[in-house]
Design an enzyme around this catalytic site. Structure first.
Site, PDB file in Angstrom:
ATOM      1  N   LYS A 280       0.721  -1.247   0.204  1.00  0.00           N
ATOM      2  CA  LYS A 280       0.037  -0.053   0.074  1.00  0.00           C
ATOM      3  C   LYS A 280       0.879   1.191  -0.007  1.00  0.00           C
ATOM      4  CE  LYS A 280      -4.233   1.480   2.347  1.00  0.00           C
ATOM      5  NZ  LYS A 280      -5.048   1.409   3.303  1.00  0.00           N
ATOM      6  N   GLU A 366     -19.305  -4.992  11.100  1.00  0.00           N
ATOM      7  CA  GLU A 366     -20.109  -4.297  11.932  1.00  0.00           C
ATOM      8  C   GLU A 366     -21.543  -5.216  12.518  1.00  0.00           C
ATOM      9  OE1 GLU A 366     -18.166  -1.435   8.984  1.00  0.00           O
ATOM     10  OE2 GLU A 366     -19.148  -3.237   8.891  1.00  0.00           O
ATOM     11  N   ARG A 394     -24.843  -1.763   8.034  1.00  0.00           N
ATOM     12  CA  ARG A 394     -24.442  -3.062   7.853  1.00  0.00           C
ATOM     13  C   ARG A 394     -24.988  -3.884   9.109  1.00  0.00           C
ATOM     14  NH1 ARG A 394     -20.109  -3.425   4.304  1.00  0.00           N
ATOM     15  NH2 ARG A 394     -18.868  -4.709   5.432  1.00  0.00           N
TER      16      ARG A 394
END
Length: 629
Positions: A280, A366, A394
Site C-alpha cells: 500500500k 459491523e 450493515r
C-alpha cells in the site's frame, strides 16, 4: 504517454514488460500529482498499479467483469478506461466519483463504497452468465481487510460449494484502512510465508506423472503425499478447503509473476483464488511509511515534503467523542470501546493507547461488533461502539434483534452523520435516524456543538434504560468553550435558542446555525421566528409539541437527514396522533434520492438547505407576512 488521451484499455494487449513498467511509473506520478491537489485514496491505488495493468492486458473489460470491492482501489482502472482527463475534479461537486460508477463508464460494472460486497456480486454475475450460456470471466478484486466481513465469507462458501468459474483476486497488503486484525489475517500471514506451495505441488505432480501407472498402493500413496505437502506448506490451506484452486502468494508488483498466475487461472476450471501481495502506498515514501494512517485517503498535501495542507481549527467531533469516552473510562472500568476497522477515523486509536485492554477492533465486521456490544452490556459492561453512520447500516438486524429487543445499554457514537461531501452516495450519513427511530427502546440524540456532544456522550453512558445513539457530523466543531465537568442532559427536553411569535423552526445539529441565520433574515422582513434545538430526535419533546399545537402557529422542521421516516415525519405523526393537526407543518431535509459527492455547502445549495431557502419556505407558511418582504 499522455494518460489523458487514453480512451480504452485495449492498447495494453501489445505492451511489452518494459512498456508496462514505464506506464506504471507514469501512472504513479500522475496519481501523486493529481491527488496532492484534490485529495483522495492515494495509498490503496498506488499499491495496485501493476495488478490493474495486467488485469486489463489479459482480460477484455467490460465483457470480462472486473468487480472492485469498495472502490478505494479503482483509480488506475479509471485512468485506463478513459477518465484521466477528469481527475482534476475528483470527489468534487459534479466531478469524477471516487468510486466505480456505472454512469461514468461501461467498464464500471459494479458500484461499491462499502467493503465485502464483490464476491456476492461476482457469484450473481457468474450465475447469470451460466444461465445465459455466455462465455466471459468474472474477477472480483477484494482486499484482505474486506475478507473479515461476514458477507465475503458467506460468498466464498457459496462459490466454493457451487464450483462456479470465478477468479478471485485477493489483494493482500496487510491493511484495510487500519492494519488488519483477526484469525483470518493470521491465516494470510502464514500463506505469505509459504510462497513455495503451488510450485512445490506442481513439481510433485509432475514427478508422480512420470512414474509408471502401477496403480493400487502407489496411487494412494501419491495422493497422500500431495495432501501431506499441502498441510505441511500451508498449515491448513484455508482456501483450497473452501473449494478454490489457490495460486500464490504472487508478487503484485512483478509483471511476470502476475502474468503467469493469471494465465494459470484462465486455464483452471472452477473457482480460483489468486493471492496477490502488494504494498500500500508503493512508489511514494510518505504513503509507504504510513499506509494505515492519513495516507489511506489524504486531503491535499505537499508532494516534496508529504506535509498535509490542513488548516488549524477547533477539535474534530470524532476527537471530542473519543476524548470524552476516555475521560469517562478513567473513572469506570466497565467502559469498553469497539471499532470496526476504523480506529483512526473514529479517533478511538487515542482511547486504545490509554486502555489497550478495553479496546476491541473487530475488523470490517459491523454485525459482529453490534452483537458483541450487546453481549458486553448483558454482562454489566458499558460498551461504546464508535461507527460511521453509513457503516452501522450493515448491522441493522443486530440493532433490531440483539440490542433493542433486549433493551441493552449500548452506546452508539455515530460519526459522519449527515452529509459527508466527497465520498458521496455510499457514505452520506442521512439514513440513521430513519433506520433507528422506529426501533423500540432506542433513543437518538444530536448535539448543536462539540460542548453539547461531550455532555451527550456522558448522558448515554449514565443511561440505564436501553440503547442510546449520539450522532454527530464529520469535521470540526465551532470552537466553543468546553466545560470541564461532564453533565447529563435531559433526554426528550428541547431548548429554545431564540423566541419568536409567528413560526417555530424545529431543528438540530448542523442545521441549527442555518435556522438561526434564516431567523435573522426573517426578522428584517417583520417575521418573528422561534428557533428550537430539538437535540433529542427520539424521544420527542412531547410537552413542547403539545404547547406548539395549542398555539396553532406554523411549524417548520429542518434536518440534514432523509425526510421519509425522519425527524419531521416523527413530528407530523405525533401531532396527528394527538389530534393536533390543524396548524401548517412544513418539512425540509434530504429528498427521496441518493446524494452524490461534492462539497457540503454546494450540496446544501442544490437541496435548498440554506438560510435563504429556509426563510423563503417560512414565508410560504406565514402568508400574512409576505407583504413585509
Amino acid at each position: 504517454m499522455d494518460l489523458e488521451a487514453i480512451q480504452d484499455p485495449g492498447f495494453l494487449k501489445s505492451y511489452s514488460k518494459k512498456q508496462l513498467s514505464q506506464l506504471a511509473e507514469e501512472i504513479r506520478s500522475f496519481l501523486i500529482s493529481k491527488l496532492s491537489v484534490t485529495g483522495g485514496h492515494l495509498g490503496p491505488n498506488l499499491g495496485v498499479v501493476e495488478l490493474t495493468l495486467m488485469l486489463h492486458k489479459l482480460y477484455d473489460s467490460p465483457k470480462d467483469k472486473l468487480i472492485f470491492d469498495v472502490g478505494h482501489q479503482a483509480y488506475v482502472h479509471k485512468i485506463l478506461t478513459g477518465r484521466a482527463d477528469r481527475f482534476d475534479t475528483l470527489k468534487q461537486y459534479q466531478g469524477l466519483c471516487g468510486y466505480p460508477k456505472m454512469s461514468e463508464s461501461e467498464h464500471d460494472v459494479w458500484e461499491a463504497g462499502h467493503s465485502s460486497t464483490s464476491l456476492s456480486a461476482a457469484m450473481g454475475m457468474a450465475a447469470a452468465r451460466d444461465l445465459k450460456s455466455e462465455n466471459n470471466h468474472v474477477l472480483p478484486i477484494i482486499g484482505d481487510g474486506a475478507l473479515t466481513g461476514g458477507m465475503a465469507l458467506e460468498a466464498l462458501n457459496h462459490i466454493g460449494h457451487e464450483q462456479t468459474n470465478v477468479t478471485v483476486i485477493l489483494n493482500d497488503n496487510e491493511m484495510s484502512i487500519a492494519p488488519n486484525v483477526g484469525a483470518l489475517h493470521n491465516v494470510l500471514g502464514r500463506l505469505r510465508s509459504t510462497g513455495g506451495y503451488r510450485r512445490a505441488k506442481e513439481d510433485l505432480e509432475y514427478v508422480i506423472k512420470k512414474i509408471p501407472a502401477l496403480g493400487g498402493p502407489l496411487s494412494s500413496t501419491a495422493e497422500r503425499m500431495k495432501d501431506s505437502l499441502k498441510y505441511l506448506l500451508s498449515k491448513g490451506m484455508f482456501f483450497e478447503e473452501m473449494g478454490f484452486t489457490y495460486y500464490g502468494p504472487i508478487d503484485g508488483h512483478d509483471f511476470d509473476d502476475l502474468h503467469n498466475n493469471l494465465m494459470y487461472a484462465k486455464r483452471t476450471e472452477g473457482p480460483v483464488l489468486l493471492h496477490v501481495i502488494t504494498k500500500k502506498g508503493k512508489g511514494y515514501q510518505p504513503a509507504e511509511e504510513d499506509a494505515s494512517g492519513a495516507w489511506h485517503g489524504p486531503g491535499p498535501y505537499a508532494i516534496d515534503s508529504g506535509d498535509m495542507k490542513k488548516k488549524a481549527g477547533p477539535p474534530a467531533y470524532s476527537a471530542v467523542f473519543s476524548d470524552t469516552v476516555a475521560k469517562i473510562a478513567e473513572r469506570d472500568e466497565r467502559v469498553v470501546a469497539i471499532t470496526a476497522a476504523m480506529p483512526g477515523g473514529t479517533k478511538l486509536d487515542k482511547f486504545a493507547k490509554k486502555f489497550p485492554n478495553r479496546m476491541y477492533d473487530v475488523g470490517i465486521a459491523e454485525q459482529h461488533a453490534t452483537t458483541m456490544a450487546a453481549g458486553l452490556a448483558a454482562e454489566g459492561m458499558k460498551p461504546v461502539f464508535g461507527v460511521y453512520s453509513t457503516f452501522l447500516q450493515r448491522g441493522y438486524d443486530q440493532l433490531v434483534h440483539d440490542v433493542c429487543r433486549q433493551n441493552l445499554n449500548v452506546v452508539f457514537g455515530i460519526d459522519r452523520s449527515g452529509l459527508v461531501g466527497g465520498d458521496g452516495e455510499t457514505h452520506q450519513g442521512v439514513f440513521d435516524i430513519n433506520y433507528m427511530r422506529h426501533l423500540p427502546n432506542m433513543k437518538i440524540l444530536m448535539p448543536k456543538d462539540e460542548n453539547e456532544l461531550q455532555h451527550m456522550i456522558y448522558t448515554a453512558y449514565k443511561n440505564d434504560d436501553g440503547p442510546m445513539a449520539v450522532r454527530y457530523p464529520r469535521g470540526n466543531g465551532y470552537g466553543v468553550t468546553m466545560d470541564e465537568d461532564l453533565q447529563a442532559v435531559p433526554v426528550g427536553k428541547w431548548n429554545i435558542e431564540q423566541e419568536g411569535s409567528d413560526v417555530t423552526i424545529l431543528t438540530f445539529g448542523t442545521m441549527l446555525p442555518i435556522a438561526k441565520s434564516a431567523a435573522e433574515q426573517l426578522q428584517k422582513t417583520g417575521v418573528s421566528a422561534r428557533v428550537v434545538n430539538a437535540n433529542s430526535v427520539k424521544p420527542l419533546d412531547e410537552e413542547l409539541l403539545v404547547q406548539l399545537g395549542e398555539e396553532n402557529r406554523p411549524i417548520l422542521t429542518l434536518e440534514e437527514a432523509a425526510l421519509q421516516g425522519g425527524f419531521g415525519s416523527a413530528v407530523l405523526e405525533f401531532l396527528h396522533d394527538r389530534g393536533i393537526a390543524s396548524m401548517q407543518v412544513k418539512r425540509m431535509g434530504i429528498p427521496d434520492r441518493y446524494i452524490e459527492h461534492g462539497s457540503v455547502d454546494l450540496i446544501y445549495e442544490e437541496l435548498g438547505l440554506t438560510a435563504t431557502e429556509v426563510a423563503n419556505t417560512v414565508k410560504e407558511i406565514v402568508p400574512s407576512k409576505k407583504k413585509r418582504a
